[in-house]
Design an enzyme around this catalytic site. Structure first.
Site, PDB file in Angstrom:
ATOM      1  CB  SER A 203      -0.945   0.001   1.209  1.00 35.82           C
ATOM      2  OG  SER A 203      -0.316   0.620   2.306  1.00 35.82           O
ATOM      3  CE  LYS A 204       2.985   5.880  -3.351  1.00 36.25           C
ATOM      4  NZ  LYS A 204       3.913   5.409  -4.316  1.00 36.25           N
TER       5      LYS A 204
END
Ligand code: GLU
Length: 414
Positions: A203-204
């Site tokens: 995930s970012k």
């Protein structure tokens, strides 16, 4: 059936490699079936839109050599979606709710589909799905409405997207039914997530890298593409290094794994090295220069390329392998070694300056002084390991080698 697929990112951030993996699956599925690949920017959530995201999405795909046949921006079609929402209100399948429009989910029954990944039936009880908003009070559609209207009007044959969207799919199927579009419903293929090596979702927020991060770290697009394609998909045999045309011919939804894929940067690094070794020198030269134009100021830089190619894992390694680190501070033993080497090298004429004579001279000094190869490297290159020194010094030339030795000998004296 003619194949038409889409990659439909929301421009709410710079896409990470897991997002782009989904784009690649869509693209190669289209290629393998002579189909059409659409890039659709799902930007109807204006509050979460990030200006640079759209450019980064396009740049990431183009760098990987992925071109789209059509390009659609949802925010340009807002009045269209409203018409569809009102149609459902008219049919009494949606209702107004403080300025917004909500789809009325049937309270009975189940909604299911056969997913193309794994071939399993996925089913949801309608009673567990709440009436959901399709048009917001600002007049913008929600993801569900815009996504379904576009998939239908663009005649999308297969929806290939991340498994996170599975809970949305029954809502989409219910919309297809409400509009009487059931006959044109696409095949759904939900691709398992990409996980970090600690098995947490990429995930970012947790710092997952983008394609452009890897570009900036000196990865080759063909290596990254190959690596990403094997995240959750594999050809029938165990091939790991596949030319692009193999993906174009062989990509099949049936071969997508049902287990999550692990993003292992070390494996990618290994693969990048393999691609560097496979690269033609002229191509590698332009890739190195594009990555770091300043390497052209290293004397004879081109001659080092075949030598460095055998050791590089990223394009950035070229400079590290080739450039001499003159800042190194020598210990007494190494200083003695440097002086001896200088003496010996001075005895080699310019004409005789080649790998064999350099090797003989260096080994003679090593044996007399009883030093290690690590010392030799440190003195000659400024780092404990690197390119085979005799070949490196041959390219570097006699006078540069000698002046380099003089420079590091002086360091100690400061
Ligand atoms: N806009 C959604 C996303 O950001 C698209 C999901 C889908 O492909 O339907 O991933």
């Amino acid at each position: 059936m003619s194949v038409k697929v889409r990659f439909a990112p929301s421009p709410t951030g710079i896409p990470h490699v897991g997002n782009i993996r989904t784009a690649l699956f869509n693209y190669f599925f289209a290629k393998a079936n002579n189909g059409v690949f659409i890039l659709r920017i799902e930007d109807t959530d204006q509050a979460r839109k990030i200006e640079e995201a759209q450019g980064a999405i396009k740049e990431s795909l183009l760098w990987l050599g992925v071109a789209w046949d059509e390009y659609i921006i949802q925010s340009e079609r807002v009045p269209e979606y409203k018409k569809y929402a009102l149609e459902l209100v008219e049919k009494r399948l949606a209702r107004e709710d403080s300025g917004a429009i909500r789809f009325i989910v049937p309270k009975e029954g189940k909604t299911s589909w056969q997913d193309a990944v794994g071939g399993k039936k996925i089913e949801f009880k309608n009673s567990e799905i709440e009436d959901f908003i399709i048009l917001k009070s600002d007049g913008f559609p929600t993801y569900h409405l815009a996504n379904v209207v576009d998939d239908y009007t663009e005649k999308i044959s297969h929806v290939i997207r991340g498994e996170d969207w599975i809970p949305s799919t029954p809502k989409h199927i219910l919309l297809y039914k409400a509009f009487d579009w059931e006959a044109d419903m696409p095949i759904f293929a939900h691709v398992p997530n990409v996980l970090e090596t600690d098995r947490k979702k990429l995930s970012k927020r947790r710092g997952a890298k983008s394609v452009l991060d890897f570009k900036n770290e000196g990865f080759l697009p063909e290596a990254l593409l190959n690596y990403l394609m094997l995240l959750g998909w594999s050809p029938k045999d165990d091939r790991e290094i596949l030319p692009r045309k193999d993906f174009e011919h062989e990509f099949k939804l049936e071969n997508i794994n049902t287990a999550p894929a692990i993003f292992d940067e070390r494996k990618l690094l290994w693969m990048n090295g393999e691609y560097i070794r496979k690269s033609q020198i002229s191509k590698l030269k332009s890739q190195i220069l594009e990555f770091d134009p300043t390497v052209s100021s290293i004397p004879n830089f081109e001659k080092y390329i075949p030598l460095a190619q055998t050791r590089m894992k990223t394009l950035g390694d070229f400079r590290d392998l080739v450039e001499r680190n003159e800042g190194v501070i020598l210990n007494t033993k190494q200083r003695k070694l440097a002086e001896k080497l200088k003496e010996k090298y001075l005895k080699i004429s310019n004409l005789e300056w080649n790998a064999a004579s350099i090797s003989n001279a260096t080994i003679a000094v090593r044996d007399t002084l009883g030093v290690s190869t690590k010392d030799i490297y440190e003195v000659l290159t400024g780092s404990p390991q690197g390119l085979p020194f005799e070949e490196k010094l041959e390219i570097q030339g006699r006078s540069d080698t000698i002046s380099g030795l003089e420079a590091i000998i002086k360091n100690k004296n400061k």
